[in-house]
Design a protein around this motif. Structure first.
Motif, PDB file in Angstrom:
ATOM      1  N   PRO A  45       8.711  38.785   5.431  1.00 10.49           N
ATOM      2  CA  PRO A  45       9.256  38.736   4.074  1.00 10.49           C
ATOM      3  C   PRO A  45       8.413  37.928   3.088  1.00 10.49           C
ATOM      4  O   PRO A  45       8.676  37.925   1.898  1.00 10.49           O
ATOM      5  N   ASP A  83      10.908  37.464   0.120  1.00  6.06           N
ATOM      6  CA  ASP A  83      11.955  38.382  -0.321  1.00  6.06           C
ATOM      7  C   ASP A  83      13.191  38.088   0.511  1.00  6.06           C
ATOM      8  O   ASP A  83      13.285  38.475   1.679  1.00  6.06           O
ATOM      9  N   GLU A  85      16.069  39.302   0.342  1.00  7.34           N
ATOM     10  CA  GLU A  85      16.881  40.482   0.656  1.00  7.34           C
ATOM     11  C   GLU A  85      16.301  41.274   1.820  1.00  7.34           C
ATOM     12  O   GLU A  85      16.998  42.064   2.437  1.00  7.34           O
ATOM     13  N   LEU A  86      15.038  41.060   2.123  1.00  7.94           N
ATOM     14  CA  LEU A  86      14.375  41.805   3.194  1.00  7.94           C
ATOM     15  C   LEU A  86      14.767  41.296   4.576  1.00  7.94           C
ATOM     16  O   LEU A  86      14.869  42.067   5.524  1.00  7.94           O
ATOM     17  N   TRP A  90      14.114  34.619   6.190  1.00  7.48           N
ATOM     18  CA  TRP A  90      13.018  34.408   5.252  1.00  7.48           C
ATOM     19  C   TRP A  90      12.605  32.952   5.116  1.00  7.48           C
ATOM     20  O   TRP A  90      11.425  32.651   5.003  1.00  7.48           O
ATOM     21  N   LYS A 141      12.827  38.902  -7.654  1.00  8.01           N
ATOM     22  CA  LYS A 141      13.373  39.168  -6.318  1.00  8.01           C
ATOM     23  C   LYS A 141      12.771  38.249  -5.252  1.00  8.01           C
ATOM     24  O   LYS A 141      13.290  38.158  -4.150  1.00  8.01           O
ATOM     25  N   MET A 142      11.689  37.558  -5.583  1.00  6.88           N
ATOM     26  CA  MET A 142      11.036  36.674  -4.620  1.00  6.88           C
ATOM     27  C   MET A 142      11.529  35.240  -4.794  1.00  6.88           C
ATOM     28  O   MET A 142      11.553  34.720  -5.909  1.00  6.88           O
TER      29      MET A 142
END
Length: 175
Positions: A45, A83, A85-86, A90, A141-142
């Motif tokens: 991520p 990320d 959400e990944l 993370w 998003k990061m």
């Protein structure tokens, strides 16, 4: 190649650097060490922003109330973003890449120091993450986890003394 425990013994957080650029070849090796880091489900991520511009590093040095001033004297900063959400790992995955980078830097004769960005704020109570994100055009998003400052060592730090390690923190079998 040196003994790994000796490398760990001598790797210390370095906050003062010589006014000397880190060679591109060494930066690339540090980044390769990061890219080989383990990550949950191999989702990787993390992403990295390499900062060599002294003016940008100076601006980043005020992103926290305490702990980021060393960036002003650092010839190299590598920002670790992830990320969120990944992957649900993370933060851990990012911390592992940071440690791999700092160990590789040490093996190359360089000093380094972790500068926490995530969940920190400046003296003006502005999010450190927002400040760094805006300076480096990092997408929303990061999550900005940390900056690893890297450079040629300009301070004396004693290696860890094996006899003074906190062995009481080790438990066998049960706590």
């Amino acid at each position: 190649m040196q003994d790994f425990l000796i490398l760990l013994q001598h790797r210390r957080s370095i906050r003062k650097y010589l006014d000397k650029a880190v060679e591109r070849e060494k930066t690339e090796k540090i980044l390769q060490a990061a890219l080989m880091s383990p990550a949950g489900k191999r989702l990787n991520p993390w992403e990295f922003v390499v900062v060599e511009d002294r003016e940008i590093l100076k601006q980043m040095s005020s992103c926290r109330t305490y702990g980021s001033r060393l960036l002003e004297g650092s010839p190299l900063g590598i920002v670790i973003c992830a990320d969120s959400e990944l992957s649900d790992t993370w933060q851990f995955d990012s911390a592992i890449t940071a440690m791999n980078m700092m160990l590789e830097a040490s093996d190359l004769g360089l000093g380094s120091c972790w500068v926490q960005i995530y969940n920190r704020a400046s003296e003006a109570n502005i999010s450190a993450e927002t400040m760094v994100r805006n300076l480096l055009d990092i997408p929303e998003k990061m999550s900005v986890v940390c900056v690893i400052s890297i450079g040629y060592i300009n301070e004396e730090r004693k290696p860890y003394d094996f006899e003074k390690l906190p062995y009481q923190k080790i438990h066998y079998g049960k706590f």
